[in-house]
Scaffold this motif. Structure first.
Motif, PDB file in Angstrom:
ATOM      1  N   GLY A 195       0.804  -1.238  -0.037  1.00 51.31           N
ATOM      2  CA  GLY A 195      -0.057   0.054  -0.019  1.00 51.31           C
ATOM      3  C   GLY A 195       0.708   1.323   0.134  1.00 51.31           C
ATOM      4  O   GLY A 195       0.640   2.171  -0.812  1.00 51.31           O
ATOM      5  N   ARG A 196       2.036   1.247   0.918  1.00 44.29           N
ATOM      6  CA  ARG A 196       2.743   2.542   0.848  1.00 44.29           C
ATOM      7  C   ARG A 196       3.564   2.599  -0.242  1.00 44.29           C
ATOM      8  O   ARG A 196       3.910   3.516  -0.973  1.00 44.29           O
ATOM      9  N   ALA A 197       4.064   1.508  -0.918  1.00 42.92           N
ATOM     10  CA  ALA A 197       4.900   1.520  -2.101  1.00 42.92           C
ATOM     11  C   ALA A 197       3.936   1.944  -3.204  1.00 42.92           C
ATOM     12  O   ALA A 197       4.524   3.018  -4.050  1.00 42.92           O
ATOM     13  N   LEU A 198       2.905   1.514  -3.397  1.00 40.95           N
ATOM     14  CA  LEU A 198       1.607   2.499  -4.451  1.00 40.95           C
ATOM     15  C   LEU A 198       1.630   3.950  -4.145  1.00 40.95           C
ATOM     16  O   LEU A 198       1.796   4.585  -5.374  1.00 40.95           O
ATOM     17  N   VAL A 199       1.576   4.292  -3.104  1.00 39.34           N
ATOM     18  CA  VAL A 199       1.777   5.980  -2.640  1.00 39.34           C
ATOM     19  C   VAL A 199       3.170   6.261  -3.099  1.00 39.34           C
ATOM     20  O   VAL A 199       3.042   7.386  -3.704  1.00 39.34           O
ATOM     21  N   ASP A 200       4.098   5.734  -2.761  1.00 42.79           N
ATOM     22  CA  ASP A 200       5.624   6.104  -3.194  1.00 42.79           C
ATOM     23  C   ASP A 200       5.639   6.188  -4.486  1.00 42.79           C
ATOM     24  O   ASP A 200       6.461   7.166  -5.062  1.00 42.79           O
ATOM     25  N   ALA A 201       4.914   5.537  -5.379  1.00 51.01           N
ATOM     26  CA  ALA A 201       4.988   5.597  -6.805  1.00 51.01           C
ATOM     27  C   ALA A 201       4.335   6.637  -7.412  1.00 51.01           C
ATOM     28  O   ALA A 201       4.395   7.138  -8.597  1.00 51.01           O
ATOM     29  N   GLY A 202       3.246   7.286  -6.675  1.00 49.99           N
ATOM     30  CA  GLY A 202       2.521   8.366  -6.943  1.00 49.99           C
ATOM     31  C   GLY A 202       0.980   8.218  -6.933  1.00 49.99           C
ATOM     32  O   GLY A 202       0.143   9.279  -7.493  1.00 49.99           O
ATOM     33  N   ALA A 203       0.302   7.258  -6.282  1.00 51.30           N
ATOM     34  CA  ALA A 203      -1.022   7.166  -5.964  1.00 51.30           C
ATOM     35  C   ALA A 203      -1.587   8.108  -5.067  1.00 51.30           C
ATOM     36  O   ALA A 203      -0.688   8.358  -3.999  1.00 51.30           O
ATOM     37  N   ASP A 204      -2.959   8.715  -5.334  1.00 56.14           N
ATOM     38  CA  ASP A 204      -3.332   9.647  -4.435  1.00 56.14           C
ATOM     39  C   ASP A 204      -4.079   9.077  -3.533  1.00 56.14           C
ATOM     40  O   ASP A 204      -4.215   9.357  -2.309  1.00 56.14           O
ATOM     41  N   VAL A 205      -4.622   7.862  -3.886  1.00 51.75           N
ATOM     42  CA  VAL A 205      -5.885   7.217  -3.022  1.00 51.75           C
ATOM     43  C   VAL A 205      -5.653   5.803  -3.609  1.00 51.75           C
ATOM     44  O   VAL A 205      -5.390   5.314  -4.597  1.00 51.75           O
ATOM     45  N   VAL A 206      -5.564   4.930  -2.496  1.00 55.67           N
ATOM     46  CA  VAL A 206      -5.671   3.489  -2.603  1.00 55.67           C
ATOM     47  C   VAL A 206      -6.711   2.981  -1.941  1.00 55.67           C
ATOM     48  O   VAL A 206      -7.047   2.993  -0.726  1.00 55.67           O
ATOM     49  N   LEU A 207      -7.321   2.246  -2.905  1.00 55.83           N
ATOM     50  CA  LEU A 207      -8.661   1.485  -2.280  1.00 55.83           C
ATOM     51  C   LEU A 207      -8.439  -0.047  -2.262  1.00 55.83           C
ATOM     52  O   LEU A 207      -8.531  -0.624  -3.452  1.00 55.83           O
ATOM     53  N   GLY A 208      -8.578  -0.643  -1.255  1.00 60.81           N
ATOM     54  CA  GLY A 208      -8.324  -2.042  -0.865  1.00 60.81           C
ATOM     55  C   GLY A 208      -9.684  -2.893  -1.170  1.00 60.81           C
ATOM     56  O   GLY A 208     -10.767  -2.129  -0.347  1.00 60.81           O
ATOM     57  N   HIS A 209      -9.710  -3.989  -1.618  1.00 64.99           N
ATOM     58  CA  HIS A 209     -10.953  -4.835  -1.724  1.00 64.99           C
ATOM     59  C   HIS A 209     -10.689  -6.144  -1.093  1.00 64.99           C
ATOM     60  O   HIS A 209     -10.365  -7.098  -1.539  1.00 64.99           O
ATOM     61  N   ASN A 210     -11.018  -6.222   0.074  1.00 64.04           N
ATOM     62  CA  ASN A 210     -11.388  -7.554   0.985  1.00 64.04           C
ATOM     63  C   ASN A 210     -12.905  -7.658   1.147  1.00 64.04           C
ATOM     64  O   ASN A 210     -13.680  -6.937   1.007  1.00 64.04           O
ATOM     65  N   THR A 211     -13.047  -8.679   2.249  1.00 64.99           N
ATOM     66  CA  THR A 211     -14.382  -9.047   2.295  1.00 64.99           C
ATOM     67  C   THR A 211     -14.965  -8.481   3.529  1.00 64.99           C
ATOM     68  O   THR A 211     -16.129  -8.251   3.760  1.00 64.99           O
ATOM     69  N   VAL A 212     -14.121  -7.832   4.281  1.00 67.78           N
ATOM     70  CA  VAL A 212     -14.364  -7.070   5.524  1.00 67.78           C
ATOM     71  C   VAL A 212     -13.651  -5.594   5.502  1.00 67.78           C
ATOM     72  O   VAL A 212     -12.635  -5.604   4.956  1.00 67.78           O
ATOM     73  N   VAL A 213     -14.078  -4.596   6.393  1.00 68.62           N
ATOM     74  CA  VAL A 213     -13.580  -3.592   6.388  1.00 68.62           C
ATOM     75  C   VAL A 213     -12.257  -3.636   7.323  1.00 68.62           C
ATOM     76  O   VAL A 213     -12.170  -4.192   8.254  1.00 68.62           O
ATOM     77  N   GLN A 214     -11.332  -2.771   6.660  1.00 71.87           N
ATOM     78  CA  GLN A 214      -9.951  -2.601   7.354  1.00 71.87           C
ATOM     79  C   GLN A 214      -9.547  -1.188   7.667  1.00 71.87           C
ATOM     80  O   GLN A 214     -10.277  -0.256   7.242  1.00 71.87           O
ATOM     81  N   LYS A 215      -8.337  -0.863   8.229  1.00 71.85           N
ATOM     82  CA  LYS A 215      -8.155   0.491   8.719  1.00 71.85           C
ATOM     83  C   LYS A 215      -7.732   1.404   7.676  1.00 71.85           C
ATOM     84  O   LYS A 215      -7.580   1.114   6.516  1.00 71.85           O
TER      85      LYS A 215
END
Length: 356
Positions: free
Chosen positions: A247-267
């Motif tokens: 998740g942090r590596a995606l931001v380091d690359a330039g992502a402004d928002v990362v949206l994760g998709h699991n079956t339950v809510v996370q932090k």
């Protein structure tokens, strides 16, 4: 007066069996009537509450992010608009809105299966979504290719992301709204121990050698980069070290928002002024666990270099999505689930707001 013939053992068993059948029939009718009455009562008394629209009074760009949507045969199909009425306003009032749609296996006949999945995509387009991230756990590669091809023909190339058939496929959705260009891209963590390597994935492999240069280029060519990630982790409320690292590596690359998709809510995490929603949970689900019927609706207002967010808990009750009005204990559990030291959450509008 003739004596009654005494019944033998076999005849007595037969007589008792007939009596039992009558008794069971009456019992089944009674139980069925009660079950139908309770179902009707539940449907009539189930109340839904709309998610409040947030940030429209502010200038700038208003965006909405929702989690996983399932529209299979176990979800009532005759009134889909009513099912999603609680979140329809935040979708319509947004300049950009996105969610993740599970491609489903409806039928053995491939053509019928493709047609029903295309109808689901069409419904979400009509509902007002700007972009849909397609995820797949059930249909084969050829059907995925046909579904995405037909979706592109009917709804435009930029409506869906996740149009992948191999690890290097890099279809990206690009939209221009309010003078800002938004790029949306989707990844699947195919190397995760939770992921079936035989799955016909619908998005790009979450590999640093692939996502780093791709996101860097997207950030160079667009104002905002939204990244969807299918972690493939079922029913896990805690964020794994692997999720944090990627998740942090995606931001380091330039992502402004990362949206994760699991079956339950996370932090939620604020990292380098970008927001990582490790999992948005589910909007609609046919799963049995109550946790699988919960998610968060995220509204994001961007004005200049400032961002404001409203996170609203939602759940599916019966066949309808509603704002989740929780009791004190549930609220505390929800807060503990989504909060992190990097995000200053303040209770507001039936959810939580924060800024960065």
């Amino acid at each position: 007066m003739s004596k009654k013939n005494k019944l033998n053992l076999e005849e007595r068993i037969l007589r008792n069996s007939k009596n039992q059948k009558k008794h069971n029939s009456f019992l089944m009718i009674f139980v069925t009537v009660i079950a139908i009455a309770l179902l009707v009562f539940f449907m009539l008394t189930t109340k839904t509450e709309d998610v409040n629209v947030f940030g429209k009074e502010d200038k700038g760009l208003h965006m909405t992010y929702l989690g996983n949507i399932t529209l299979n045969d176990n979800i009532r199909q005759n009134d889909l608009k009513n099912i999603f009425s609680a979140v329809s306003n935040i979708i319509k009032e947004s300049d950009y809105s996105t969610a993740s749609l599970n491609v489903n296996n409806f039928a053995k006949d491939p053509q019928r299966n493709i047609t029903k999945n295309i109808r689901n995509i069409a419904f979400l387009d009509q509902l007002g979504f700007s972009n849909i991230n397609l995820t797949n756990n059930s249909v084969d590669l050829e059907q995925i290719k046909q579904i995405t091809k037909q979706a592109d023909e009917k709804h435009g190339y930029n409506f869906t992301t996740g149009n992948g058939s191999n690890s290097l496929n890099s279809k990206v959705s690009q939209k221009t709204v309010n003078g800002k260009t938004i790029a949306t891209v989707s990844f699947t963590d195919v190397s995760s121990k939770y992921m079936d390597p035989r799955k016909a994935t619908t998005s790009i492999a979450l590999e640093p050698k692939i996502f780093m240069p791709l996101i860097q280029k997207l950030k160079k060519d667009n104002d905002i980069v939204v990244v969807n990630v299918d972690w493939g982790i079922p029913d896990e409320p805690n964020v794994t070290n692997r999720q944090k690292q990627y998740g942090r590596a995606l931001v380091d690359a330039g992502a402004d928002v990362v949206l994760g998709h699991n079956t339950v809510v996370q932090k939620i995490e604020n990292y380098k002024n970008a927001s990582i929603f490790y999992s948005l949970g589910n909007v609609s689900s046919d799963k049995f666990l109550s946790e699988n019927k919960k998610g968060i609706a995220v509204q994001h207002t961007i004005e200049g270099d400032k961002s404001k967010f409203l996170i609203t808990p939602i759940r599916m009750t019966g066949d309808q999505v509603t704002k989740d009005n929780m009791n004190i204990i549930e609220k505390q559990k929800f807060y503990n689930r989504i909060s992190s030291p990097s995000v200053n959450l303040k209770e507001s509008n039936g959810g939580y707001i924060y800024e960065n």
